[in-house]
Write a protein that holds these residues in place. Structure first.
Motif, PDB file in Angstrom:
ATOM      1  N   VAL A   1       0.861  -1.186   0.000  1.00 47.06           N
ATOM      2  CA  VAL A   1       0.000   0.000   0.000  1.00 47.06           C
ATOM      3  C   VAL A   1       0.899   1.238   0.000  1.00 47.06           C
ATOM      4  O   VAL A   1       1.826   1.344   0.817  1.00 47.06           O
ATOM      5  CB  VAL A   1      -0.932   0.019   1.216  1.00 47.06           C
ATOM      6  CG1 VAL A   1      -1.740   1.316   1.256  1.00 47.06           C
ATOM      7  CG2 VAL A   1      -1.851  -1.193   1.191  1.00 47.06           C
ATOM      8  N   LEU A   2       0.623   2.148  -0.936  1.00 44.41           N
ATOM      9  CA  LEU A   2       1.361   3.405  -1.031  1.00 44.41           C
ATOM     10  C   LEU A   2       0.476   4.538  -0.531  1.00 44.41           C
ATOM     11  O   LEU A   2      -0.656   4.692  -0.991  1.00 44.41           O
ATOM     12  CB  LEU A   2       1.778   3.676  -2.479  1.00 44.41           C
ATOM     13  CG  LEU A   2       2.696   2.641  -3.122  1.00 44.41           C
ATOM     14  CD1 LEU A   2       2.984   3.013  -4.578  1.00 44.41           C
ATOM     15  CD2 LEU A   2       3.998   2.502  -2.346  1.00 44.41           C
ATOM     16  N   THR A   3       0.998   5.328   0.399  1.00 46.27           N
ATOM     17  CA  THR A   3       0.255   6.456   0.955  1.00 46.27           C
ATOM     18  C   THR A   3       0.969   7.751   0.575  1.00 46.27           C
ATOM     19  O   THR A   3       2.130   7.951   0.937  1.00 46.27           O
ATOM     20  CB  THR A   3       0.152   6.347   2.484  1.00 46.27           C
ATOM     21  OG1 THR A   3      -0.492   5.102   2.820  1.00 46.27           O
ATOM     22  CG2 THR A   3      -0.664   7.492   3.050  1.00 46.27           C
ATOM     23  N   GLN A   4       0.267   8.605  -0.160  1.00 44.83           N
ATOM     24  CA  GLN A   4       0.840   9.864  -0.593  1.00 44.83           C
ATOM     25  C   GLN A   4       0.379  11.004   0.299  1.00 44.83           C
ATOM     26  O   GLN A   4      -0.758  11.034   0.766  1.00 44.83           O
ATOM     27  CB  GLN A   4       0.449  10.152  -2.045  1.00 44.83           C
ATOM     28  CG  GLN A   4       1.056   9.178  -3.032  1.00 44.83           C
ATOM     29  CD  GLN A   4       0.772   9.555  -4.477  1.00 44.83           C
ATOM     30  OE1 GLN A   4       0.150   8.813  -5.215  1.00 44.83           O
ATOM     31  NE2 GLN A   4       1.242  10.733  -4.862  1.00 44.83           N
ATOM     32  N   SER A   5       1.283  11.943   0.531  1.00 47.72           N
ATOM     33  CA  SER A   5       0.936  13.128   1.312  1.00 47.72           C
ATOM     34  C   SER A   5       1.667  14.347   0.754  1.00 47.72           C
ATOM     35  O   SER A   5       2.754  14.209   0.182  1.00 47.72           O
ATOM     36  CB  SER A   5       1.281  12.909   2.794  1.00 47.72           C
ATOM     37  OG  SER A   5       2.668  12.680   2.951  1.00 47.72           O
ATOM     38  N   PRO A   6       1.056  15.549   0.905  1.00 48.39           N
ATOM     39  CA  PRO A   6      -0.317  15.721   1.381  1.00 48.39           C
ATOM     40  C   PRO A   6      -1.317  15.330   0.300  1.00 48.39           C
ATOM     41  O   PRO A   6      -0.920  15.032  -0.827  1.00 48.39           O
ATOM     42  CB  PRO A   6      -0.371  17.230   1.655  1.00 48.39           C
ATOM     43  CG  PRO A   6       0.552  17.801   0.629  1.00 48.39           C
ATOM     44  CD  PRO A   6       1.677  16.814   0.493  1.00 48.39           C
ATOM     45  N   GLY A   7      -2.595  15.349   0.611  1.00 46.73           N
ATOM     46  CA  GLY A   7      -3.611  15.063  -0.395  1.00 46.73           C
ATOM     47  C   GLY A   7      -3.688  16.169  -1.422  1.00 46.73           C
ATOM     48  O   GLY A   7      -3.852  15.919  -2.615  1.00 46.73           O
ATOM     49  N   THR A   8      -3.571  17.408  -0.947  1.00 43.06           N
ATOM     50  CA  THR A   8      -3.577  18.581  -1.813  1.00 43.06           C
ATOM     51  C   THR A   8      -2.476  19.523  -1.366  1.00 43.06           C
ATOM     52  O   THR A   8      -2.274  19.714  -0.164  1.00 43.06           O
ATOM     53  CB  THR A   8      -4.937  19.299  -1.752  1.00 43.06           C
ATOM     54  OG1 THR A   8      -5.971  18.397  -2.142  1.00 43.06           O
ATOM     55  CG2 THR A   8      -4.955  20.504  -2.688  1.00 43.06           C
ATOM     56  N   LEU A   9      -1.785  20.107  -2.339  1.00 39.56           N
ATOM     57  CA  LEU A   9      -0.710  21.057  -2.093  1.00 39.56           C
ATOM     58  C   LEU A   9      -1.069  22.345  -2.835  1.00 39.56           C
ATOM     59  O   LEU A   9      -1.212  22.327  -4.063  1.00 39.56           O
ATOM     60  CB  LEU A   9       0.588  20.463  -2.623  1.00 39.56           C
ATOM     61  CG  LEU A   9       1.934  20.952  -2.138  1.00 39.56           C
ATOM     62  CD1 LEU A   9       2.004  20.992  -0.629  1.00 39.56           C
ATOM     63  CD2 LEU A   9       3.033  20.059  -2.705  1.00 39.56           C
ATOM     64  N   SER A  10      -1.264  23.422  -2.087  1.00 41.90           N
ATOM     65  CA  SER A  10      -1.635  24.707  -2.691  1.00 41.90           C
ATOM     66  C   SER A  10      -0.410  25.609  -2.720  1.00 41.90           C
ATOM     67  O   SER A  10       0.087  26.031  -1.676  1.00 41.90           O
ATOM     68  CB  SER A  10      -2.756  25.373  -1.885  1.00 41.90           C
ATOM     69  OG  SER A  10      -3.904  24.563  -1.880  1.00 41.90           O
ATOM     70  N   LEU A  11       0.073  25.892  -3.938  1.00 39.09           N
ATOM     71  CA  LEU A  11       1.302  26.664  -4.113  1.00 39.09           C
ATOM     72  C   LEU A  11       1.146  27.653  -5.256  1.00 39.09           C
ATOM     73  O   LEU A  11       0.226  27.545  -6.084  1.00 39.09           O
ATOM     74  CB  LEU A  11       2.481  25.722  -4.394  1.00 39.09           C
ATOM     75  CG  LEU A  11       2.870  24.758  -3.264  1.00 39.09           C
ATOM     76  CD1 LEU A  11       3.830  23.696  -3.778  1.00 39.09           C
ATOM     77  CD2 LEU A  11       3.490  25.519  -2.099  1.00 39.09           C
ATOM     78  N   SER A  12       2.074  28.581  -5.340  1.00 37.99           N
ATOM     79  CA  SER A  12       2.080  29.571  -6.419  1.00 37.99           C
ATOM     80  C   SER A  12       3.147  29.207  -7.450  1.00 37.99           C
ATOM     81  O   SER A  12       4.147  28.544  -7.103  1.00 37.99           O
ATOM     82  CB  SER A  12       2.374  30.966  -5.849  1.00 37.99           C
ATOM     83  OG  SER A  12       1.405  31.332  -4.892  1.00 37.99           O
ATOM     84  N   PRO A  13       2.964  29.624  -8.698  1.00 30.58           N
ATOM     85  CA  PRO A  13       4.019  29.409  -9.706  1.00 30.58           C
ATOM     86  C   PRO A  13       5.348  29.962  -9.206  1.00 30.58           C
ATOM     87  O   PRO A  13       5.405  31.016  -8.570  1.00 30.58           O
ATOM     88  CB  PRO A  13       3.494  30.182 -10.915  1.00 30.58           C
ATOM     89  CG  PRO A  13       2.008  30.159 -10.749  1.00 30.58           C
ATOM     90  CD  PRO A  13       1.772  30.267  -9.272  1.00 30.58           C
ATOM     91  N   GLY A  14       6.416  29.197  -9.465  1.00 33.42           N
ATOM     92  CA  GLY A  14       7.748  29.585  -9.025  1.00 33.42           C
ATOM     93  C   GLY A  14       8.145  28.982  -7.688  1.00 33.42           C
ATOM     94  O   GLY A  14       9.331  28.958  -7.347  1.00 33.42           O
ATOM     95  N   GLU A  15       7.157  28.492  -6.931  1.00 34.31           N
ATOM     96  CA  GLU A  15       7.466  27.873  -5.636  1.00 34.31           C
ATOM     97  C   GLU A  15       7.945  26.436  -5.819  1.00 34.31           C
ATOM     98  O   GLU A  15       7.793  25.826  -6.876  1.00 34.31           O
ATOM     99  CB  GLU A  15       6.255  27.916  -4.703  1.00 34.31           C
ATOM    100  CG  GLU A  15       5.914  29.316  -4.201  1.00 34.31           C
ATOM    101  CD  GLU A  15       4.931  29.289  -3.043  1.00 34.31           C
ATOM    102  OE1 GLU A  15       5.338  29.674  -1.912  1.00 34.31           O
ATOM    103  OE2 GLU A  15       3.773  28.903  -3.265  1.00 34.31           O
TER     104      GLU A  15
END
Lengths: 108, 122
Positions: A3-17
């Motif tokens: 079982v593969l668990t990915q984190s975070p579920g959502t990543l909120s970032l700006s262009p260039g970050e």
């Protein structure tokens, strides 16, 4: 099965970050047989990384992969507008091959 | 350039059958293992089946074993997935995918088709 668990579920970032995505396996992935895929809405998955750290053909060098055993990371050094998508890790060291549930990288 | 083009999807009632096809071009089909991977609406990716480059080995996910059959016709450069006794939970976009690096029957995938939608509904 692994079982593969990915984190975070959502990543909120700006262009260039910088984006750092994690993939943790329930048991050790043999020989680092770990791949990363990008999927844009309505499109098929696209291979980014193979063998945990080898960029696939045509993938820009702002994408990098690292890790071993049970912990793996995909890093996007500077986000471009086209990088906002869902990312999946996949292990193919054991049968059956399995995918993580995905990390969505969205525009902040 | 490598191309994988799926066809055969559609709406089907539970318990019925459907056959998907994947036409391959741009690489030596007879030298490549091929897979089917599916994605339920709004969900993640799930491996379905694999066939060895020579057709000698076939493996299936437990959820489809005994109901789905993977095959290939080298003369037509085409991969197939015969799906019987379809269930509502088989509803998904089905992708064919070319094997790149493999460990046994598990592989990474360097090329994918555009997918074909199978909807199982009464």
């Amino acid at each position: 099965e692994i079982v593969l668990t990915q984190s975070p579920g959502t990543l909120s970032l700006s262009p260039g970050e910088r984006a750092t995505l994690s993939c943790r396996a329930s048991q050790s992935v043999r020989s680092n047989y770990l791949a990363w895929y990008q999927q844009r809405p309505g499109r098929a998955p696209r291979l980014l990384m193979d063998g945990a750290s080898s960029r696939a053909t045509g993938i820009p060098d702002r994408f990098s992969g690292s890790g071993s055993g049970t912990d793996f990371t995909l890093t996007i050094s500077r986000l471009e507008p086209e990088d906002f998508a869902v990312y999946y890790c996949q292990q193919y060291g054991s049968s059956p091959e399995t995918f993580g549930q995905g990390t969505k990288v969205e525009i902040k | 350039q490598v191309q994988l083009v799926e066809s055969g999807g559609g709406v089907v009632q539970p318990g019925r059958s459907l056959r998907l096809s994947c036409a391959a071009s741009g690489f030596t089909f007879s030298n490549s293992g091929m897979h089917w991977v599916r994605q339920a609406p709004g969900k993640g990716l799930q491996w379905v089946a694999v066939i060895w480059y020579d057709g000698g080995q076939k493996y299936y996910a437990d959820s489809v074993k005994g109901r789905f059959t993977i095959s290939r016709d080298v003369s037509k450069n085409t991969l197939y997935l015969e799906m019987n006794s379809l269930r509502v939970e088989d509803t998904a976009v089905y992708y064919c995918a070319k094997a790149l690096s493999c460990s046994g029957g598990s592989c990474s995938h360097d090329f994918w088709g555009q997918g074909t939608l199978v909807t199982v509904s009464s």
